[in-house]
Design a protein around this motif. Structure first.
Motif, PDB file in Angstrom:
ATOM      1  N   ARG A 161      42.389  47.068  51.621  1.00 49.76           N
ATOM      2  CA  ARG A 161      43.211  45.931  51.196  1.00 49.76           C
ATOM      3  C   ARG A 161      44.017  46.285  49.953  1.00 49.76           C
ATOM      4  O   ARG A 161      45.171  45.863  49.811  1.00 49.76           O
ATOM      5  CB  ARG A 161      42.318  44.712  50.931  1.00 49.76           C
ATOM      6  N   ALA A 162      43.427  47.047  49.052  1.00 55.37           N
ATOM      7  CA  ALA A 162      44.139  47.433  47.830  1.00 55.37           C
ATOM      8  C   ALA A 162      45.327  48.346  48.139  1.00 55.37           C
ATOM      9  O   ALA A 162      46.375  48.248  47.510  1.00 55.37           O
ATOM     10  CB  ALA A 162      43.177  48.133  46.865  1.00 55.37           C
ATOM     11  N   GLY A 173      47.011  48.514  51.133  1.00 53.53           N
ATOM     12  CA  GLY A 173      48.006  47.723  51.844  1.00 53.53           C
ATOM     13  C   GLY A 173      48.769  48.499  52.898  1.00 53.53           C
ATOM     14  O   GLY A 173      48.287  49.486  53.445  1.00 53.53           O
ATOM     15  N   SER A 206      51.687  40.168  44.529  1.00 53.16           N
ATOM     16  CA  SER A 206      51.465  40.790  43.221  1.00 53.16           C
ATOM     17  C   SER A 206      51.084  39.704  42.226  1.00 53.16           C
ATOM     18  O   SER A 206      51.026  38.513  42.560  1.00 53.16           O
ATOM     19  CB  SER A 206      52.722  41.520  42.749  1.00 53.16           C
ATOM     20  N   SER A 261      45.374  41.334  54.715  1.00 53.62           N
ATOM     21  CA  SER A 261      45.235  41.916  53.385  1.00 53.62           C
ATOM     22  C   SER A 261      45.982  41.121  52.320  1.00 53.62           C
ATOM     23  O   SER A 261      45.542  41.056  51.168  1.00 53.62           O
ATOM     24  CB  SER A 261      45.735  43.368  53.391  1.00 53.62           C
ATOM     25  N   LYS A 262      47.107  40.495  52.687  1.00 60.51           N
ATOM     26  CA  LYS A 262      47.861  39.713  51.691  1.00 60.51           C
ATOM     27  C   LYS A 262      47.058  38.503  51.242  1.00 60.51           C
ATOM     28  O   LYS A 262      47.044  38.153  50.057  1.00 60.51           O
ATOM     29  CB  LYS A 262      49.206  39.289  52.270  1.00 60.51           C
ATOM     30  N   LYS A 281      44.283  39.721  48.942  1.00 63.41           N
ATOM     31  CA  LYS A 281      44.760  40.051  47.596  1.00 63.41           C
ATOM     32  C   LYS A 281      45.089  38.783  46.810  1.00 63.41           C
ATOM     33  O   LYS A 281      44.813  38.700  45.604  1.00 63.41           O
ATOM     34  CB  LYS A 281      45.994  40.951  47.686  1.00 63.41           C
ATOM     35  N   GLU A 298      41.887  37.439  45.521  1.00 61.54           N
ATOM     36  CA  GLU A 298      41.391  38.238  44.400  1.00 61.54           C
ATOM     37  C   GLU A 298      42.137  37.914  43.105  1.00 61.54           C
ATOM     38  O   GLU A 298      41.545  37.893  42.021  1.00 61.54           O
ATOM     39  CB  GLU A 298      41.539  39.726  44.720  1.00 61.54           C
TER      40      GLU A 298
END
Length: 788
Positions: free
Chosen positions: A308-309, A311, A747, A761-762, A765, A768
């Motif tokens: 995931r980090a 991407g 981001s 994954s977006k 993130k 997180e």
């Protein structure tokens, strides 16, 4: 107990026992009974179900024989795109991938005293089959689909149900309520050989290789045909998952195995790139002994948090790579060279070879790319050549065995006239632009200058024009386009909109209903978005994303048609060469005539609007000076000049003394600037660019469109997953109308994320980082509220 109750209990017991045997046979590779005993149990189950048809259920092992034939496959939109993998053809490519992964994860680098931190990878063979998606809901198989283009595939549910090692119902417990399994359906070597033997016995044509056999079997409209083919599944991952899964890739695969899905028996864990290399070398030595065809090895970062980090890029994950085996090579004879004409008129030499088997495929043609490649190889007709399948897919000529050249070998000559239309063939020119100068050299390609008067170019141009991502005219396949051109009914894309019922119904394969359907599809295409229309025109180097960018930034066809290359180069990811291609396309008289005809014949462009505020506001005087490409004037020097003079005319009129007073502007730069504007054509060009900036409202002194008052002005949003009430493009447009910028990645600067089904994954993130996340219902409600 009644007979029916007794039969129901026995049927349930038989199904359970057969499912257990299937699991041990296909997944664990540990068969527990002889084939004869398995056949006896299966026959008993079939007999009981025939006697009690009311007890037959879709998940019964007997229901794999296939149902009624389908008229056509439906489409399935993948909620999580099925992306392709990047390829590593050389060992260094794998080393570079590992370096990028470690840099992306910010892991300690190696030095003289150690190799740095190592990444844990999963390793498994890359099967040569067909990628599929299997959707399970509450443990039941409800849908199967092909990969397709990654976003949309074909619904092959009826066919995947016939594949013996695909569980119709998951085993055990703990599986997510909704689970989408990704895997490869392939045909083992022994099954492939047996299938081909049957094909020959029945007078049919044998399949070229197991991959083609597997793909062809899955795309049969009659599931009974698929049921008779020896297909198997190997699961390699998951897409959508509504539930908890293990935190490593290998852990997820082991969980799939526990739920009855077969995974690779060669699955292993590797620490660092050295162990990956060792695995690749080991599997390579055993490749021919494996029961199935493979063309490489897939390496994936094992930890899901690290995936995931890292991407994704646009088309592939940053956390996985396919290390391909070296291409397999054979020798054969070059019988001749033919020249094909593409959509842009490019003349491509194609080698006609004496048929030869290369990596299990009969190769009789190979691309020679262009005449520079012919010269590099030194190839002549009659030569004995070395042929390989690059990446085990594309046949190409690797070299010539010069000592076998016959005395009557003939040189390969580019034709002076187009082999299709007879027009002149010209060599392309390469124009390289740098600071203050242009250099022209001969290009590698030759082109027919016949344009749409050349039937080959016309056919390819129309095939592109009507394609799904362009004007999307359903029913206009390649063969139909060829008929229309060959019969003289269509000589440009605009002629499609003058076709009549009487003209179409006379074409091969058409009757009254199909003719009306095609006419309806043509009529439906008259209102394309501006982006679709620009893409459909087939501008060189302008793909779908660039077309969307042009439409979104410039807003109207009229602006795009007149935009100067320097202005276009302010668009992100549009370099000066592509900008010149776009500008040149719209300077061509013939292209403008076709566009005028299309508009005159009823094309009504949708989603035209104002210049995008972000694009309108991107121009500064300093940036403008930098775009002029004056030798020795870089961005910093351009900023100093802008600060000193404040306008283009003052800069053009600046004398030597004025320039020498600018702090840290070198004498060389000052002379270069003066020399540049002393050439009248340069000054006029600069003035014309400035005039267009004023006309478009992009000039640094123009009054900028005020977007601060919009509800989402200054905010950055991200869309992920699928939306049911609207497309992602519509959602993006709605956000932009409200002043938001829609980004492709999450981001710390992201204000909010809209997460539909299949978000991956977006969404992770965003969670997180503590970013606000809206589901589709909340997003729709917000749009309604903000729009009043």
């Amino acid at each position: 107990m009644t007979d029916a109750q007794s039969a129901a209990e026995r049927i349930a017991a038989l199904r359970s026992e057969i499912d257990a045997h299937n699991y041990r046979y296909y997944v664990l590779d540990e068969p527990s009974v002889p084939d004869a005993e398995y056949d006896r149990l299966f026959s008993e189950l079939k007999r009981l179900e025939n006697e009690h048809p009311e007890l037959v259920t879709p998940e019964s092992p007997t229901q794999r024989v296939g149902g009624e034939a389908l008229a056509a496959f439906g489409q399935v939109k993948h909620e999580v795109p099925m992306l392709s993998l990047g390829n590593a053809f050389e060992e260094q490519d794998l080393v570079d991938f590992d370096r990028r992964v470690r840099e992306g994860l910010d892991l300690p680098a190696g030095d003289l005293f150690g190799g740095g931190a190592e990444v844990e990878y999963s390793c498994e063979p890359k099967l040569d089959g067909l990628a599929v998606s299997l959707l399970y809901e509450n443990g039941q198989l409800v849908r199967g689909a092909t990969r397709g283009d990654g976003s949309t595939g074909e619904d092959i549910s009826a066919n995947v149900r016939t594949v013996r090692n695909i569980p119709l119902k998951l085993q055990g417990s703990g599986w997510p309520v909704v689970l989408e399994v990704r895997g490869e359906i392939f045909m083992p070597k022994t099954g492939f050989e047996a299938l081909n033997a049957r094909q020959l016995e029945n007078g049919g044509k044998p399949f070229a290789n197991p991959r083609n056999a597997a793909a062809g079997s899955l795309r049969q409209l009659d599931p009974k045909i698929t049921a008779g083919r020896p297909l198997e599944l190997c699961a390699y991952g998951v897409g959508r998952s509504d539930g908890e899964l293990p935190d490593t890739h290998i852990g997820i695969l082991q969980a799939l195995k526990g739920w009855g899905l077969p995974i690779s028996r060669e699955l292993k864990r590797a620490h660092g790139v050295a162990e990956c290399r060792a695995y690749f070398d080991d599997i390579g030595t055993r490749r021919d002994a494996l029961a199935y065809e493979i063309d490489g090895v897939v390496f994936k970062v094992n930890t899901m948090a690290q995936q995931r980090a890292l991407g994704f890029r646009a088309r592939e994950p940053r956390w996985a790579i396919a290390r391909k085996f070296p291409a397999r090579e054979e020798i054969t004879e070059l019988l001749g060279v033919e020249f094909q004409v593409g959509r842009t008129g490019a003349i491509t030499p194609v080698a006609r070879l004496k048929p030869v088997q290369v990596a299990g495929v009969t190769v009789s043609n190979a691309t020679l790319h262009n005449m520079d490649e012919v010269a590099r190889l030194g190839v002549m007709v009659g030569d004995t050549v070395i042929v390989r399948r690059a990446g085990d897919v594309i046949p190409q000529i690797l070299g010539v065995i010069a000592e076998r050249r016959p005395a009557d070998a003939r040189a390969v000559q580019i034709p002076q006239q187009c082999p299709v239309c007879g027009s002149a063939v010209e060599r392309t020119q390469l124009i390289k632009r740098s600071k203050g100068k242009e250099s022209i050299s001969e290009g590698a390609a030759y082109r027919c200058i016949g344009r749409l008067s050349c039937q080959a170019q016309l056919k390819q141009a129309i095939i592109h024009f009507v394609s799904r991502r362009a004007m999307d005219i359903d029913g206009l396949g390649d063969k139909i386009v060829e008929q229309l051109v060959d019969k003289g009914l269509v000589s440009s894309p605009a002629d499609l909109y003058t076709l009549t019922f009487e003209q179409i119904v006379e074409l091969d394969g058409f009757a009254e209903l199909s003719t009306r359907n095609l006419l309806a599809a043509i009529e439906h295409s008259r209102r394309p978005t501006l982006a679709r229309f620009i893409y459909a025109l087939g501008i060189p180097d302008v793909g779908e994303e660039t077309a969307k960018l042009l439409a979104r930034a410039l807003g109207t066809l009229a602006r795009i048609q007149v935009a100067l290359p320097e202005l276009l180069s302010w668009l992100p990811e549009v370099g000066l060469e592509v900008a010149h291609e776009i500008h040149s396309f719209f300077q061509d008289t013939h292209n403008l005539e076709v566009i005028e005809q299309l508009l005159a014949r009823g094309i009504e462009l949708q989603e035209e609007g104002e210049l995008h505020p972000d694009f309108a506001g991107c121009v500064s005087l300093a940036g403008f000076i930098d775009k002029l490409n004056i030798p020795f004037i870089a961005a910093t020097g351009a900023q100093r000049l802008a600060d000193r003079f404040g306008s283009l005319e003052s800069l053009i009129d600046a004398d030597w003394l004025d320039l020498r007073q600018i702090e840290r502007l070198t004498e060389k730069a000052a002379r270069s600037l003066r020399d540049f504007f002393d050439q009248p054509e340069n000054a006029e060009r600069a003035r014309s660019i400035e005039a267009q900036l004023r006309e478009f409202g992009m000039h640094w002194h123009s009054e900028k469109q005020q977007v601060e008052g919009l509800p989402l002005a200054g905010q950055t949003w991200v869309l992920t997953g699928s939306l049911e009430s609207m497309s992602r493009d519509v959602g993006k447009a709605r956000l932009e109308e409200l002043g938001a910028k829609v980004a492709g990645s999450v981001s710390a600067k992201t204000n909010a994320v809209v997460a539909g089904p299949g978000a991956g994954s977006k969404l992770a993130k965003a969670t997180e980082l503590g970013i606000k996340v809206l589901d589709e219902a909340a997003f729709v409600a917000l749009l309604a509220e903000l729009n009043g």
